[in-house]
Design an enzyme around this catalytic site. Structure first.
Site, PDB file in Angstrom:
ATOM      1  CG  ASP A  67      -0.326  -0.488   2.490  1.00 19.20           C
ATOM      2  OD1 ASP A  67       0.913  -0.427   2.603  1.00 19.20           O
ATOM      3  OD2 ASP A  67      -1.058  -0.930   3.386  1.00 19.20           O
ATOM      4  CG  ASN A 137      -8.545  -2.412  11.744  1.00 22.45           C
ATOM      5  OD1 ASN A 137      -7.599  -3.075  11.298  1.00 22.45           O
ATOM      6  ND2 ASN A 137      -8.981  -1.316  11.158  1.00 22.45           N
ATOM      7  CG  HIS A 139      -5.664  -3.014   8.588  1.00 21.58           C
ATOM      8  ND1 HIS A 139      -5.734  -1.653   8.771  1.00 21.58           N
ATOM      9  CD2 HIS A 139      -4.387  -3.333   8.921  1.00 21.58           C
ATOM     10  CE1 HIS A 139      -4.558  -1.201   9.179  1.00 21.58           C
ATOM     11  NE2 HIS A 139      -3.730  -2.199   9.277  1.00 21.58           N
ATOM     12  CD  GLU A 144      -8.517   0.365   7.633  1.00 23.91           C
ATOM     13  OE1 GLU A 144      -8.277  -0.668   8.274  1.00 23.91           O
ATOM     14  OE2 GLU A 144      -8.084   1.483   7.967  1.00 23.91           O
TER      15      GLU A 144
END
Ligand code: PGA
Length: 268
Positions: A67, A137, A139, A144
């Site tokens: 990313d 979380n 990811h 996400e």
């Protein structure tokens, strides 16, 4: 999934290093998938040490990062290009023309950029080994929670939790991007091997959801349950909420015996 639990983060790094070294020394034109964040920094340090000791060369390696932020360019200290240069590329013999990040500069179209990143990965022959961290979380990359499990490289809005988790890395007067380009979950699943590193107590819940939880877009890393060759390297703290902890220890003892008898089998 092959879940391997180590006593500490250093052992996680050592094992991840072995995977990368083996790929690079085994395959003439290896394609590495790379990750940013705090977790892989120790892996990159260890790879630089091995390079300097003459134990491996990145000359023929191509890399694709997971990313990159939108709205800042590669010269910005917060960009993942800058991170990769500083932590790995500047210290080894990789040809920087063969290092790719999913960028989308001002004036470029994120949809076209996403498609073109997917094409570049294909043209390079696909990713042999994708390094992954995991967000608190759940990811992977910047996929996400609620990301499509069939997603491809695209623009993504970061969640407040990710922004909060990463805010520690930004000074108060620094711009923190809220958008990023990220490989999709399907892109990650296309890699021949995925190697996820997780250390520390703050990852324990996400690790549990990834391994013991249902396959669900709520925990994007649970998609790795569908991967044929997903290796999950954990320290004790990150593994602390897992069910069946004893099983993993037992299975790893057995795996060592299997490897001794039949040799390591990595089908790159
Ligand atoms: P971290 O990030 O290594 O900084 O914890 C991991 C991730 O968000 O994927």
């Amino acid at each position: 999934m092959q879940v391997i639990i180590f006593d500490d983060a250093q052992q996680v790094t050592n094992n991840a290093t072995q995977w990368v070294v083996e790929l690079i020394n085994k395959k003439p034109n290896p394609v590495l998938g790379l990750a940013t964040g705090s977790t892989p920094i120790s892996l990159y340090k260890s790879l630089v040490t091995k390079y300097k000791a003459g134990e491996l060369s990145f000359k023929n390696t191509t890399s694709f990062n997971l990313d990159e932020y939108l709205g800042i360019d590669g010269s910005n200290k917060q960009s993942y290009r800058y991170f990769m240069d500083k932590n790995l590329f500047d210290h080894v013999d990789i040809n920087k023309n063969n290092t790719f990040l999913p960028t989308c500069a001002r004036g470029e179209n994120p949809r076209e950029q996403g498609l073109s990143y997917e094409e570049s990965i294909k043209k390079a022959g696909g990713i042999d080994l994708q390094i992954l961290g995991i967000g608190a979380n759940g990811h992977i990359g910047f996929n996400e929670p609620t990301s499509s499990l069939a997603s491809r490289t695209r623009i993504k809005t970061l969640t407040q939790q990710t922004l909060d988790d990463n805010s520690r890395l930004f000074k108060s007067d620094e711009f923190q991007p809220t958008l990023a380009m990220t490989m999709g979950i399907a892109t990650i699943l296309d890699a021949r091997y995925v190697l996820l590193m997780a250390t520390g107590k703050n990852k324990a819940k996400a690790v549990k959801d990834m391994i013991n939880g249902p396959l669900s877009a709520t925990c994007p890393s649970s998609a790795l349950q569908l991967h044929e060759n997903a290796i999950i390297l954990l320290d004790k703290e990150a593994a602390s909420e897992l069910e069946n902890l004893d099983y993993y220890t037992w299975a790893n003892t057995q795996n060592r015996k299997i490897n001794q008898e039949f040799g390591l089998y990595h089908n790159y």
